[in-house]
Design a protein around this motif. Structure first.
Motif, short mmCIF file in Angstrom:
data_model
loop_
_atom_site.label_atom_id
_atom_site.label_comp_id
_atom_site.label_asym_id
_atom_site.label_seq_id
_atom_site.Cartn_x
_atom_site.Cartn_y
_atom_site.Cartn_z
N ASP A 52 -30.25 -61.80 8.80
CA ASP A 52 -30.39 -60.50 9.47
C ASP A 52 -29.71 -60.54 10.82
OD1 ASP A 52 -31.84 -59.61 7.37
OD2 ASP A 52 -33.80 -59.72 8.35
N GLU A 53 -29.95 -61.64 11.51
CA GLU A 53 -29.44 -61.79 12.85
C GLU A 53 -27.90 -61.89 12.82
OE1 GLU A 53 -28.28 -64.67 14.42
OE2 GLU A 53 -28.41 -63.78 16.42
N ALA A 54 -27.38 -62.69 11.88
CA ALA A 54 -25.93 -62.87 11.78
C ALA A 54 -25.26 -61.56 11.40
CB ALA A 54 -25.61 -63.95 10.74
N TRP A 55 -25.95 -60.80 10.56
CA TRP A 55 -25.41 -59.50 10.12
C TRP A 55 -25.24 -58.58 11.34
CZ3 TRP A 55 -28.59 -55.08 10.57
CH2 TRP A 55 -28.03 -53.89 10.05
N ALA A 56 -26.27 -58.50 12.17
CA ALA A 56 -26.20 -57.61 13.34
C ALA A 56 -25.15 -58.12 14.34
CB ALA A 56 -27.57 -57.53 14.01
N VAL A 57 -25.12 -59.43 14.52
CA VAL A 57 -24.16 -59.99 15.49
C VAL A 57 -22.73 -59.76 15.01
CG1 VAL A 57 -23.32 -62.14 16.51
CG2 VAL A 57 -25.76 -61.67 16.47
N ASP A 58 -22.49 -59.92 13.69
CA ASP A 58 -21.14 -59.69 13.17
C ASP A 58 -20.71 -58.25 13.41
OD1 ASP A 58 -21.00 -62.26 12.37
OD2 ASP A 58 -21.29 -61.87 10.23
N ALA B 103 -19.41 -48.62 7.69
CA ALA B 103 -19.54 -49.71 8.66
C ALA B 103 -19.72 -49.14 10.06
CB ALA B 103 -18.31 -50.61 8.61
N ARG B 104 -18.95 -48.10 10.38
CA ARG B 104 -19.04 -47.51 11.72
C ARG B 104 -20.42 -46.88 11.94
NH1 ARG B 104 -13.66 -45.66 12.02
NH2 ARG B 104 -14.31 -43.73 11.04
N GLU B 105 -20.89 -46.23 10.90
CA GLU B 105 -22.20 -45.60 10.98
C GLU B 105 -23.30 -46.64 11.18
OE1 GLU B 105 -25.24 -42.91 11.00
OE2 GLU B 105 -23.10 -42.68 11.34
N ARG B 106 -23.19 -47.77 10.47
CA ARG B 106 -24.19 -48.84 10.59
C ARG B 106 -24.13 -49.46 11.98
NH1 ARG B 106 -25.13 -51.62 4.72
NH2 ARG B 106 -26.03 -49.71 3.88
N LEU B 107 -22.94 -49.66 12.46
CA LEU B 107 -22.78 -50.21 13.81
C LEU B 107 -23.47 -49.29 14.82
CD1 LEU B 107 -21.55 -52.04 16.01
CD2 LEU B 107 -19.49 -50.64 15.88
N ARG B 108 -23.25 -47.98 14.63
CA ARG B 108 -23.84 -47.02 15.57
C ARG B 108 -25.36 -47.13 15.52
NH1 ARG B 108 -25.93 -42.67 16.14
NH2 ARG B 108 -26.16 -42.29 13.91
N GLU B 109 -25.90 -47.31 14.32
CA GLU B 109 -27.36 -47.42 14.21
C GLU B 109 -27.87 -48.72 14.83
OE1 GLU B 109 -29.94 -46.01 11.30
OE2 GLU B 109 -28.37 -45.05 10.11
N VAL B 110 -27.11 -49.80 14.66
CA VAL B 110 -27.52 -51.07 15.29
C VAL B 110 -27.53 -50.89 16.80
CG1 VAL B 110 -26.77 -53.43 15.78
CG2 VAL B 110 -26.77 -52.60 13.43
N GLN B 111 -26.50 -50.26 17.32
CA GLN B 111 -26.43 -50.06 18.77
C GLN B 111 -27.58 -49.17 19.24
OE1 GLN B 111 -22.37 -48.65 18.80
NE2 GLN B 111 -21.58 -50.58 19.61
N ALA B 112 -27.86 -48.11 18.47
CA ALA B 112 -28.94 -47.20 18.86
C ALA B 112 -30.29 -47.92 18.81
CB ALA B 112 -28.94 -45.98 17.94
N THR B 113 -30.46 -48.79 17.79
CA THR B 113 -31.71 -49.52 17.66
C THR B 113 -31.94 -50.43 18.87
OG1 THR B 113 -31.50 -49.49 15.27
CG2 THR B 113 -32.97 -51.15 16.20
N LEU B 114 -30.88 -51.14 19.25
CA LEU B 114 -31.01 -52.03 20.41
C LEU B 114 -31.26 -51.22 21.68
CD1 LEU B 114 -28.27 -54.77 19.91
CD2 LEU B 114 -30.75 -55.05 19.81
N ALA B 115 -30.52 -50.12 21.82
CA ALA B 115 -30.67 -49.31 23.04
C ALA B 115 -32.08 -48.76 23.15
CB ALA B 115 -29.65 -48.17 23.03
N ARG B 120 -33.37 -53.96 29.10
CA ARG B 120 -33.46 -55.41 29.27
C ARG B 120 -33.40 -56.13 27.93
NH1 ARG B 120 -38.47 -58.18 31.90
NH2 ARG B 120 -38.92 -58.75 29.74
N VAL B 121 -34.11 -55.58 26.93
CA VAL B 121 -34.09 -56.22 25.61
C VAL B 121 -32.65 -56.28 25.09
CG1 VAL B 121 -34.85 -56.04 23.22
CG2 VAL B 121 -36.44 -55.52 25.06
N GLU B 122 -31.94 -55.19 25.25
CA GLU B 122 -30.57 -55.15 24.77
C GLU B 122 -29.70 -56.16 25.52
OE1 GLU B 122 -28.59 -51.35 24.97
OE2 GLU B 122 -26.85 -52.14 23.89
#
Lengths: 317, 170
Positions: A52-58, B103-115, B120-122
């Protein structure tokens, strides 16, 4: 993933192990083994946590760089100030701040004993110079610094395609990471890595140094000796303190002389002290010396401009 | 003098700590292959630089962990190659443009999740996993305790795991 999902507690524990194991300072391998052995589901959950972690980092690593990812949430130097201590006095130790511009000719920058100076390079890397230090920087080769003498702490903007190089006494140090400290004392060279990694003398005999690794070489061609230091302590002088971990008297004398700008001598150089501690450099040299005595278990006798140092419980001289 | 000195030093540690390392490898999912993996470790150590190492046992455990990860990665990529080959046959793979969009959509969601976890967590997660800083260095830089760095990382890992479960269900 068609596998049945492990219990949420197991997932949570697995993620915590993944976080811990990933840290370079991790050492509890037996504890980790025991946890893995307790239930075969543990290893599967651990693998999932890694995936999971590697997926997010990639995904994130492939993303175009975002300008200013997050605000600098805290004043950067707050950590080392003793609660409510004289911040102004301590900050006074950190000297001038210079920004080099690209078109200038190569320049030599030197600090007087006791002077600290921070230099920002064109790429955003910084080097903090301790007292009695001389470096040469050529704006035409902005990713290269020559350390002629003294001590500098490098916080390098890492770029794998254009590595940052420190040259000292004919030895090349190539950064493969971020923060490291280099001391050049005559022919001797000492490198300590606080964060990231540094490659010493790239080539067939290169040595890769990870955080907490130290390397000492008596001179070019001498066999380097590796050791360990507390990564938090490496280059700590650059933020106004000296961290000692069972130092030799020579080391203390050298560090104090450089930071205070006043000679500290000892006749019992090779002797090792049993003490460990952090010396805050704020205040006058006399005040620092007064604090250093009890902290390190040494006594100082004023001697002209400087001091002579000996172990506090040593035989009278 | 002899370049073999330090190597045999590390290999001596493997011999002395053989059972601990084997136990770790077995628990780490290598199972019956533990002996074989230990042999790989022995050879990796022989190829390692000939410098003295401060904490040889921890170094060996770390090398063993990396070995397990490498083995798993090569198994996964072999399986994937196999799978890809099969998948290209029926021609039902999403067109490249569509995949890039996902892929772009997933990246955006990962970024939004972290934000959403707070700045500080991000910041801690990025410094740790993208800049490769150690947790102690991050704690020092942000002026917080080591345990709050760990808690921040836990929050990030937890949220990312949940997000991935959601994606896999889609």
């Amino acid at each position: 993933m068609a596998m049945s999902a492990p219990h949420p507690d197991i997932q949570e524990a697995a993620r915590l192990w993944a976080i811990r194991v990933q840290d370079p300072a991790f050492a509890d391998w037996d504890g980790f083994t025991q946890w893995l052995e307790a239930d075969p589901a543990h290893n599967a959950a651990y693998e999932t946590a890694l995936d999971d972690e590697a997926w997010a980092v990639d995904l994130l690593a492939a993303a175009p760089p975002v300008a200013a990812v997050a605000p600098e949430s805290q004043p950067r130097r707050s950590w080392w100030l003793p609660a409510g201590a004289a911040a102004a006095a301590a900050l006074a130790v950190i000297g001038g701040w210079a920004v080099l511009d690209r078109d200038a000719p190569a320049q030599q920058i030197a600090t007087a004993p006791g002077e600290h100076r921070t230099i920002e390079l064109a790429d955003g890397s910084t080097l903090a110079l301790n007292g009695g230090t001389r470096v040469t920087i050529d704006p035409d080769t902005p990713r290269q610094v020559v350390l002629e003498q003294g001590e500098a702490r490098f916080a390098v903007h890492h770029d794998a395609s254009d590595p940052f190089v420190v040259l000292s006494g004919g030895t090349r140090l190539v950064d493969a990471g971020t923060v490291f400290n280099v001391v050049r004392d005559g022919d001797a060279l000492e490198v300590a890595v606080a964060e990231g990694a540094v490659i010493y003398a790239p080539g067939p005999d290169e040595v890769r140094l990870a955080p907490g690794d130290t390397l000492k070489s008596a001179g070019k061609g001498a066999r380097p000796v590796l050791g360990k230091a507390n990564p938090q302590a490496i280059g700590s002088w650059a933020s106004g303190e000296l961290y000692f971990d069972k130092p030799t008297l020579d080391q203390v004398a050298r560090d104090l002389s450089r930071s205070l700008g006043r000679p500290v001598r000892t006749d019992r150089g090779g002797e090792r002290l049993a003490s460990t501690g952090t010396l805050i450099l704020g205040g006058t040299p006399e005040e620092v010396i007064a604090r250093a005595g009890p902290l390190l278990g040494v006594k100082f006798v004023a001697n002209g401009e400087g001091w002579t140092m000996s172990p506090a419980h040593g035989p009278p001289r | 003098m002899n370049p073999g000195d330090d190597i045999s030093g590390l290999q001596r540690v493997i011999l002395n700590e053989r059972s601990r390392l084997l136990r770790f490898l077995a628990a780490r999912g290598v199972g019956d292959d533990a002996e074989d993996a230990l042999h790989d470790l022995w050879q990796r150590v022989a190829a390692a630089p000939t410098q003295p190492i401060a904490d040889p046992l921890s170094y060996l455990f770390r090398a063993a962990e990396n070995l397990v990860r490498d083995r798993r990665r090569s198994t996964v990529s072999r399986d994937r190659r196999h799978q890809d080959w099969h998948e290209t046959m029926p021609g039902e793979e999403a067109p490249t443009g569509e995949r890039a969009l996902i892929a772009r959509e997933r990246l955006r969601e990962v970024q939004a999740t972290l934000a959403a976890l707070g700045p500080r967590v991000e910041l801690v997660f990025r410094k740790c996993r993208l800049d490769g800083l150690g947790q102690a260095a991050i704690a020092r830089e942000l002026g917080v305790s080591l345990s709050s760095v760990e808690k921040d990382l836990q929050k990030a890992y937890r949220a990312l795991a949940q997000l991935r479960v959601k994606f896999d269900a889609e």
